[in-house]
Write a protein that holds these residues in place. Structure first.
Motif, short mmCIF file in Angstrom:
data_model
loop_
_atom_site.label_atom_id
_atom_site.label_comp_id
_atom_site.label_asym_id
_atom_site.label_seq_id
_atom_site.Cartn_x
_atom_site.Cartn_y
_atom_site.Cartn_z
N ALA A 2 0.82 -1.12 -0.07
CA ALA A 2 -0.10 -0.35 -0.21
C ALA A 2 1.06 1.27 0.27
O ALA A 2 0.87 2.75 -0.48
CB ALA A 2 -0.97 0.09 1.12
N GLN A 34 -6.88 -3.52 -4.17
CA GLN A 34 -8.53 -3.60 -2.86
C GLN A 34 -8.40 -5.06 -3.33
O GLN A 34 -8.94 -5.65 -2.17
CB GLN A 34 -9.10 -3.33 -4.23
CG GLN A 34 -10.65 -3.42 -4.04
CD GLN A 34 -10.80 -2.37 -2.45
OE1 GLN A 34 -10.85 -1.19 -2.65
NE2 GLN A 34 -11.51 -2.84 -1.72
N LYS A 90 -6.92 -5.39 0.27
CA LYS A 90 -7.79 -4.88 1.56
C LYS A 90 -8.47 -5.90 1.52
O LYS A 90 -8.81 -6.07 3.05
CB LYS A 90 -8.29 -3.72 0.74
CG LYS A 90 -7.05 -2.64 0.81
CD LYS A 90 -7.92 -1.49 0.26
CE LYS A 90 -6.59 0.43 0.18
NZ LYS A 90 -7.11 1.23 0.28
N GLU A 136 -8.01 -8.78 3.76
CA GLU A 136 -7.80 -8.68 5.18
C GLU A 136 -8.81 -8.45 6.11
O GLU A 136 -8.96 -8.52 6.93
CB GLU A 136 -6.33 -7.15 5.18
CG GLU A 136 -5.72 -7.08 5.54
CD GLU A 136 -4.40 -5.60 5.12
OE1 GLU A 136 -5.44 -4.65 5.71
OE2 GLU A 136 -3.03 -5.90 4.62
N GLU A 137 -9.68 -7.50 5.37
CA GLU A 137 -11.01 -7.94 6.00
C GLU A 137 -11.47 -8.69 6.18
O GLU A 137 -12.38 -9.61 7.08
CB GLU A 137 -11.62 -6.80 5.12
CG GLU A 137 -11.94 -5.10 4.90
CD GLU A 137 -11.27 -4.81 6.30
OE1 GLU A 137 -12.25 -5.13 7.18
OE2 GLU A 137 -11.09 -3.80 6.29
#
Length: 658
Positions: free
Chosen positions: A460, A507, A510, A513-514
């Motif tokens: 990131a 994305q 991300k 990770e969520e």
């Protein structure tokens, strides 16, 4: 051990003064607060100048400690306490309580005698009554305090009816301590009808009732009935005269060689029994008491008595449970935070690495919480534990990201210093300069990706860094006069596609990770639910065990009453047994409902925590939880900010309804 398990000498736990009445001593409470181990509380009571302190010193494996005195005056005032390391149970503390003599005529006002007896009974797990001579009517008359126990102790809060008092008195035996009668200077032969009997048989024979229905007989039976009803577990020890008369005045100084051998043998048997058999102190509900809790119990009971009220076990336990559960949450959260700080090395390379460590630390914190927390309102405290642990975890996640970001930004600054210098020197302001710039930049990017210890924000931060340099790259591209317009458009399109692919990759990371965060939160919820369920089921088993023990005791009492010719009393006892058996039939369903309610509230709290910890849109994957005691599924739904739950009767429903 963190606990302080030994004291050099006894201290006063409860002062009994004519001017101030009953007062708990702060020094004793501070000493008890340091004892975090389970306690075995052995207390002794009985008429003054009956030799109680000598036996208590022997239980402490000492000759001196509790004051003996050598005259007819009572030496002990109030309740004195001595904490020593338990000789037979490692990790436990033996708390000895020596009480002032009951019925001391020199006190003038003996109203506190009853309260001292009540407090001794409530605080101890083994209560010893010490008397001299024989167990005769006079000895039993001196134990008249048991006659009014139902007036001085309450089981439940709220308005009290006459039938409640009777019901309470029948249930006292389930939480009253083991009762041990000590008979000093015993000179009789342990024989009955020409046959040798044991000390326990001697006690039970002395507690037999008379069948005549006269006022004198009713008075004769009353104390005996109370002892038999209130104390389910009874034991007796008799002691010969320990030494010659001239040595009795200073018995603590007399060497064992000068004591009567039979007395020494009796003393050894007595001490061994107390050390090996005396149970750990528990409060109603089965929670094990530590020294710290014992001090809180003493302070709470005395405060109620001084206010003019009657100690209520339910209210006391609920107040303790609320305070202890809050303290258990605080201690568990502190342990979780300490473990994370000790074990984590920021930044972690991946989020999974941090969450795996979080799971281990959370499990240890949960174990600590469950070991200390009371069953009463445990689910509420556990929900608060989940909320606080989740908040601390978020801080570690943010700290992990910040440390990673700081390292990555510093690394990029260092790596791109030379490239920026070349740009300033005009190295790329030539035909073909853009390709040259791209090549040098890629070399630096590869070096950056090869660096260790950057942490999970490396992709990131790199993306943000390159994005911030897009204007610079575009200016180099436009300055490259060697390219045709078509080639320029092609390069611009390639650059746009490359950036779009970087955006999509970022994305995807991300989203991954969520997903990992959500999976960890669901794992945490399942762990909390499982542990709470186990804890409540264990409490149910303990309650059933206590109820079964009470029924066995009442059946023994019923048989004894029939043998003694009291058919009417035996029938009354049979009614009590039937009522206890009816209570057993509802214990399991009640605990099943309690488990379902507790898990429902816990899961509600968990889903609220998870809902507001995730970025929109909020979503939950399917989860299912079954309760073995009641077929069905617990289902959650929400409308606005409110979550509701219900138990579906359909055991085949595959997932939680959302």
């Amino acid at each position: 051990m963190a606990s302080r398990v030994a004291m050099a000498e006894p201290v006063c736990l409860l002062e009994n003064s004519p001017s101030r009445g009953l007062v708990v001593q702060q020094e004793a409470l501070e000493l008890l607060s340091e004892v975090t181990q389970p306690v075995v509380v052995v207390a002794i009571t009985g008429p003054y100048r009956s030799g109680k302190s000598y036996l208590m010193n022997r239980l402490a494996a000492q000759r001196k400690g509790f004051s003996l005195g050598s005259t007819v005056q009572s030496h002990t005032r109030g309740i004195w306490m001595w904490c020593v390391a338990h000789p037979c149970q490692p990790g436990h503390t033996l708390v000895l309580l020596d009480t002032e003599g009951l019925g001391d005529t020199e006190k003038g006002d003996t109203r506190n005698d009853t309260w001292i007896f009540v407090l001794t009974l409530l605080l101890s797990s083994t209560l010893m009554y010490n008397s001299r001579g024989t167990i005769d009517q006079q000895a039993l008359d001196q134990l008249h305090y048991v006659l009014t126990l139902s007036e001085h102790i309450r089981l439940k809060a709220g308005p009290r009816r006459s039938e409640d008092e009777l019901e309470d008195s029948e249930k006292f035996a389930s939480f009253f301590p083991t009762f041990v009668w000590l008979v000093r200077d015993f000179t009789l032969q342990l024989e009955l009808d020409g046959k040798e009997i044991s000390e326990d048989q001697y006690l039970e024979n002395a507690l037999k009732l008379r069948a005549e229905s006269t006022p004198e007989t009713q008075g004769y039976n009353r104390t005996r009935e109370c002892i038999r009803r209130f104390f389910a577990e009874r034991k007796c020890f008799v002691f010969d005269v320990p030494a010659r008369r001239k040595d009795l005045a200073h018995l603590e100084e007399v060497e064992d060689e000068r004591l009567d051998p039979r007395f020494l043998q009796q003393l050894e048997t007595f001490c061994s029994y107390i050390w090996e058999k005396a149970p750990v102190k528990r409060v109603p509900g089965g929670h094990i008491v530590t020294g710290k809790l014992l001090g809180k119990l003493a302070a709470s009971y005395v405060e109620v008595i001084r206010s003019g009220a009657v100690p209520c076990l339910e209210s006391t336990v609920m107040a303790l449970a609320k305070a202890e559960n809050a303290a258990a949450v605080e201690e568990a959260v502190r342990l979780y935070r300490d473990l994370m700080e000790q074990r984590v090395e920021l930044p972690t390379e991946t989020l999974e690495e941090l969450l795996e460590l979080h799971a281990r630390c959370e499990r240890e914190a949960l174990e600590l919480f469950l070991a200390r927390a009371f069953q009463e309102e445990m689910h509420c405290a556990q929900a608060e534990l989940m909320r606080q642990v989740e908040a601390v975890k978020k801080k570690f996640c943010k700290a992990n990201e910040k440390v990673s970001r700081d390292k990555c930004e510093a690394a990029l600054r260092d790596l791109f210093q030379e490239l920026d210098k070349r740009i300033g020197d005009g190295v790329y302001s030539v035909p073909g300069g853009y390709e040259l710039f791209r090549g040098h930049q890629q070399v630096l990017v590869d070096k950056y990706m090869g660096l260790r210890g950057k942490g999970l924000k490396a992709p990131a931060v790199l993306h943000e860094f390159l994005q911030s340099r897009q204007t610079l790259a575009q200016s180099i591209l436009k300055a490259d006069l060697s390219l045709t317009e078509m080639e320029k458009q092609k390069k611009i399109e390639e650059e746009r596609n490359r950036r779009a692919e970087q955006e999509r990759e970022l994305q995807r990371k991300k989203d991954a990770e969520e997903k990992v965060k959500l999976q960890d939160q669901l794992r945490s919820k399942e762990e909390h639910v499982l542990q709470l369920k186990k804890s409540l089921e264990a409490a149910c088993e303990k309650k059933l065990e206590e109820q079964d023990k009470m029924i066995r005791h009442r059946r023994q009492e019923e048989r004894a009453l029939r043998q003694e010719g009291f058919e009417d009393k035996a029938e009354q006892m049979n009614g009590v047994i039937r009522k206890l058996e009816e209570e057993i039939s509802v214990i399991e369903p009640n605990y099943a409902a309690l488990i379902e309610m507790g898990l429902s509230l816990l899961v509600k709290a968990a889903f609220l925590i998870y809902r507001f910890s995730l970025p929109p849109p909020h979503f939950f994957p399917p989860v299912s939880t079954f309760f073995p005691s009641t077929p069905g599924l617990l289902c959650l739904s929400w409308k606005g900010w409110e979550i509701s739950s219900r138990l579906l009767p359909n055991p085949s429903a595959p997932v939680w309804q959302r």
